[in-house]
Design a protein around this motif. Structure first.
Motif, mmCIF file in Angstrom:
data_model
loop_
_atom_site.group_PDB
_atom_site.id
_atom_site.type_symbol
_atom_site.label_atom_id
_atom_site.label_comp_id
_atom_site.label_asym_id
_atom_site.label_seq_id
_atom_site.Cartn_x
_atom_site.Cartn_y
_atom_site.Cartn_z
ATOM 1 N N UNK A 25 0.839 -1.199 0.000
ATOM 2 C CA UNK A 25 0.000 0.000 0.000
ATOM 3 C C UNK A 25 0.876 1.252 0.000
ATOM 4 N N UNK A 26 0.543 2.176 -0.893
ATOM 5 C CA UNK A 26 1.226 3.463 -0.964
ATOM 6 C C UNK A 26 0.215 4.573 -0.717
ATOM 7 N N UNK A 27 0.696 5.807 -0.578
ATOM 8 C CA UNK A 27 -0.181 6.909 -0.202
ATOM 9 C C UNK A 27 -1.247 7.202 -1.254
ATOM 10 N N UNK A 28 -0.992 6.822 -2.494
ATOM 11 C CA UNK A 28 -1.970 7.071 -3.548
ATOM 12 C C UNK A 28 -3.146 6.100 -3.525
ATOM 13 N N UNK A 29 -3.029 5.025 -2.767
ATOM 14 C CA UNK A 29 -4.090 4.025 -2.717
ATOM 15 C C UNK A 29 -5.232 4.489 -1.823
ATOM 16 N N UNK A 30 -6.448 4.202 -2.252
ATOM 17 C CA UNK A 30 -7.642 4.438 -1.448
ATOM 18 C C UNK A 30 -7.992 3.152 -0.709
ATOM 19 N N UNK A 31 -8.366 3.274 0.551
ATOM 20 C CA UNK A 31 -8.655 2.115 1.387
ATOM 21 C C UNK A 31 -10.074 2.216 1.923
ATOM 22 N N UNK A 32 -10.876 1.185 1.681
ATOM 23 C CA UNK A 32 -12.242 1.137 2.176
ATOM 24 C C UNK A 32 -12.326 0.014 3.206
ATOM 25 N N UNK A 33 -12.635 0.366 4.429
ATOM 26 C CA UNK A 33 -12.711 -0.591 5.530
ATOM 27 C C UNK A 33 -14.173 -0.906 5.818
ATOM 28 N N UNK A 34 -14.499 -2.190 5.940
ATOM 29 C CA UNK A 34 -15.888 -2.623 6.044
ATOM 30 C C UNK A 34 -16.401 -2.748 7.472
ATOM 31 N N UNK A 35 -15.623 -2.302 8.451
ATOM 32 C CA UNK A 35 -16.126 -2.265 9.822
ATOM 33 C C UNK A 35 -15.648 -3.387 10.704
ATOM 34 N N UNK A 36 -16.059 -3.324 11.982
ATOM 35 C CA UNK A 36 -15.617 -4.232 13.037
ATOM 36 C C UNK A 36 -14.101 -4.162 13.202
ATOM 37 N N UNK A 37 -13.652 -2.992 13.613
ATOM 38 C CA UNK A 37 -12.227 -2.747 13.849
ATOM 39 C C UNK A 37 -11.809 -3.284 15.219
ATOM 40 N N UNK A 38 -12.775 -3.423 16.120
ATOM 41 C CA UNK A 38 -12.480 -3.752 17.519
ATOM 42 C C UNK A 38 -13.092 -5.096 17.890
ATOM 43 N N UNK A 39 -12.745 -5.535 19.113
ATOM 44 C CA UNK A 39 -13.325 -6.722 19.753
ATOM 45 C C UNK A 39 -12.740 -8.018 19.205
ATOM 46 N N UNK A 40 -11.961 -8.658 20.028
ATOM 47 C CA UNK A 40 -11.354 -9.926 19.647
ATOM 48 C C UNK A 40 -9.952 -10.034 20.209
ATOM 49 N N UNK A 41 -8.984 -9.578 19.440
ATOM 50 C CA UNK A 41 -7.602 -9.605 19.887
ATOM 51 C C UNK A 41 -7.312 -8.384 20.749
ATOM 52 N N UNK A 42 -6.116 -8.324 21.317
ATOM 53 C CA UNK A 42 -5.846 -7.408 22.437
ATOM 54 C C UNK A 42 -5.506 -5.982 22.024
ATOM 55 N N UNK A 43 -5.534 -5.657 20.731
ATOM 56 C CA UNK A 43 -5.066 -4.342 20.308
ATOM 57 C C UNK A 43 -6.158 -3.514 19.614
ATOM 58 N N UNK A 44 -7.358 -3.571 20.140
ATOM 59 C CA UNK A 44 -8.463 -2.836 19.521
ATOM 60 C C UNK A 44 -8.232 -1.331 19.539
ATOM 61 N N UNK A 45 -7.921 -0.777 20.686
ATOM 62 C CA UNK A 45 -7.678 0.659 20.771
ATOM 63 C C UNK A 45 -6.497 1.060 19.893
ATOM 64 N N UNK A 46 -5.497 0.191 19.835
ATOM 65 C CA UNK A 46 -4.319 0.474 19.011
ATOM 66 C C UNK A 46 -4.672 0.443 17.524
ATOM 67 N N UNK A 47 -5.604 -0.429 17.137
ATOM 68 C CA UNK A 47 -6.076 -0.441 15.748
ATOM 69 C C UNK A 47 -6.715 0.897 15.402
ATOM 70 N N UNK A 48 -7.573 1.399 16.279
ATOM 71 C CA UNK A 48 -8.234 2.678 16.018
ATOM 72 C C UNK A 48 -7.208 3.795 15.896
#
Length: 252
Positions: A25-48
């Motif tokens: 991934x480079x800065x020119x790429x567009x990224x679309x995230x489909x949700x559920x960034x949190x809950x599960x592994x131990x780094x949810x806040x760090x993901x955000x």
């Protein structure tokens, strides 16, 4: 410039970083995230926090998932939904223990700004789970369906592939959009560790919260990029797996 669609992360920051590296991934790429960034592994806040920083260098679209809505309620009102707590919320709360009140407020604003769905210039729909209105997302009467509904995916995977789009038998829900990209329902439930395609629906959630991988797909070429199995990156955690199930998977 590419547009990459990324599935449910569920607190797996290590997997997200690995995935973006493998996709070059480079800065020119567009990224679309489909949700559920949190809950599960131990780094949810760090993901955000990582995504907030990423949005400063890349064009990003952040769709809201059901786990994100639960976390948003907790950040705003300290409201603990018991279902959320038992399905990853406990780990998310613990991940915020090293974040200040000011940082939590910044994260709350990030959650509040998330989109319920996104439509691009080619009439492609991006949504966490689905919708139920035969008239499309703009006519949905219960917006929670955007991050809870599974009937859209169930309809797509069980539909007779011989039915043409102009047929009266073709579901009206699917006629409104050229393609629909969703997460929410892990493909590992269908013994698939890759994104799945049914009719004009693409499911990008490949079970990162459980025993699967984190996946991304190039919107135009449909090239798939994946992390390693996420649970292997967190060997001392169970995530949202029961211990016996996780151990059986690891022995294979």
């Amino acid at each position: 410039m590419r547009t990459l669609v990324i599935g449910d992360i569920h607190g797996g920051l290590k997997a997200l970083i690995q995935l973006l590296e493998r996709a070059n991934v480079i800065e020119e790429d567009c990224l679309i995230f489909l949700g559920d960034y949190v809950d599960g592994w131990s780094e949810s806040a760090q993901v955000i926090q990582y995504l907030i920083e990423l949005s400063k260098t890349n064009t990003c679209v952040f769709i809201k998932g059901n786990h994100d809505a639960w976390c948003e309620d907790w950040l705003r009102e300290h409201l603990i939904n018991q279902s959320w707590y038992q399905h990853g919320g406990k780990e998310t709360i613990e991940s915020y223990s090293v974040f200040s009140d000011e940082e939590k407020q910044q994260h709350l604003q990030f959650f509040e700004a998330m989109k319920m769905y996104h439509l691009d210039e080619n009439n492609r729909l991006f949504i966490h789970a689905g919708f139920t209105s035969v008239h499309g997302v703009e006519k949905e009467y219960q917006i929670e369906n955007f991050y809870y509904d599974r009937t859209l995916w169930e309809m797509a995977i069980t539909m007779d592939k011989r039915i043409e789009k102009h047929s009266e038998l073709y579901p009206n829900r699917l006629k409104h959009y050229t393609e629909i990209f969703i997460g929410h329902t892990p493909t590992i439930r269908f013994s698939q560790d890759q994104p799945m395609h049914a009719i004009n629906v693409w499911n990008i959630d490949t079970g990162a919260a459980f025993t699967g991988k984190l996946s991304a797909i190039d919107l135009d070429t449909k090239q798939v990029f994946q992390s390693d199995e996420v649970y292997k990156m967190y060997p001392n955690e169970s995530g949202r797996n029961t211990n016996p199930y996780r151990l059986i998977k690891r022995k294979k």
